[in-house]
Scaffold this motif. Structure first.
Motif, PDB file in Angstrom:
ATOM      1  N   GLU A 161      30.573  35.070  36.156  1.00 10.98           N
ATOM      2  CA  GLU A 161      31.008  34.674  34.843  1.00 10.98           C
ATOM      3  C   GLU A 161      32.286  34.327  34.941  1.00 10.98           C
ATOM      4  O   GLU A 161      33.297  34.577  35.659  1.00 10.98           O
ATOM      5  N   SER A 197      40.264  34.153  27.727  1.00  2.42           N
ATOM      6  CA  SER A 197      41.554  34.679  28.313  1.00  2.42           C
ATOM      7  C   SER A 197      42.713  33.556  27.704  1.00  2.42           C
ATOM      8  O   SER A 197      43.916  33.853  27.768  1.00  2.42           O
ATOM      9  N   VAL A 208      42.082  40.103  28.620  1.00  2.00           N
ATOM     10  CA  VAL A 208      40.883  39.468  29.368  1.00  2.00           C
ATOM     11  C   VAL A 208      41.093  38.928  30.713  1.00  2.00           C
ATOM     12  O   VAL A 208      42.246  38.185  30.703  1.00  2.00           O
ATOM     13  N   HIS A 209      40.151  39.233  31.834  1.00  2.00           N
ATOM     14  CA  HIS A 209      40.517  38.671  33.020  1.00  2.00           C
ATOM     15  C   HIS A 209      39.484  37.545  32.995  1.00  2.00           C
ATOM     16  O   HIS A 209      38.565  37.502  32.499  1.00  2.00           O
ATOM     17  N   TRP A 211      37.698  36.091  35.687  1.00  2.00           N
ATOM     18  CA  TRP A 211      36.851  36.019  36.307  1.00  2.00           C
ATOM     19  C   TRP A 211      35.806  37.268  36.469  1.00  2.00           C
ATOM     20  O   TRP A 211      36.440  38.254  36.494  1.00  2.00           O
ATOM     21  N   ALA A 212      34.566  37.377  36.391  1.00  2.00           N
ATOM     22  CA  ALA A 212      33.712  38.529  36.639  1.00  2.00           C
ATOM     23  C   ALA A 212      33.180  38.374  38.138  1.00  2.00           C
ATOM     24  O   ALA A 212      32.642  37.236  38.255  1.00  2.00           O
ATOM     25  N   PHE A 248      36.818  42.596  37.384  1.00  2.00           N
ATOM     26  CA  PHE A 248      37.121  41.646  36.661  1.00  2.00           C
ATOM     27  C   PHE A 248      38.441  41.231  37.169  1.00  2.00           C
ATOM     28  O   PHE A 248      39.469  41.956  37.179  1.00  2.00           O
ATOM     29  N   ASP A 268      42.066  37.979  37.836  1.00  2.00           N
ATOM     30  CA  ASP A 268      42.584  36.563  37.606  1.00  2.00           C
ATOM     31  C   ASP A 268      42.692  35.561  38.667  1.00  2.00           C
ATOM     32  O   ASP A 268      42.375  36.313  39.794  1.00  2.00           O
TER      33      ASP A 268
END
Length: 88
Positions: free
Chosen positions: A37, A43, A56-57, A59-60, A70, A72
């Motif tokens: 994701e 972000s 919020v980072h 990339w999942a 999660f 960056d």
């Protein structure tokens, strides 16, 4: 705030959902996985969630060992040794 903007910019045009990557949280042993994701929209909007803690980072990533992390942009690299994972 500069961290928030850097998280919203792509690390590489090839880092997309479905890409094989290596997460560099442990410099001695990067963990391989698949991007599942992209939270770039969240972000970019610091005030969107009504809070400034727990950013919020972008990339999942589902790691091959079963963990979900999660991260960056600065914490991952494309996994050039593995073929690209199928999306979907």
């Amino acid at each position: 705030m500069s961290d928030q903007k850097s998280a919203a910019q792509p690390h590489s045009a090839d880092v997309v959902v479905g890409a094989r990557v290596r997460v560099r949280r442990d410099a001695d042993d990067p963990a391989p996985g698949v991007v599942i994701e992209d939270f770039a929209d969240l972000s970019q909007s610091e005030g969107l969630l009504g809070r400034d803690w727990a950013p919020v980072h972008r990339w999942a990533v589902a790691l091959d060992d079963g963990r979900l992390v999660f991260v960056d942009d600065g914490e991952l690299d494309l996994d050039a040794e593995s073929p690209k994972a199928a999306c979907g």
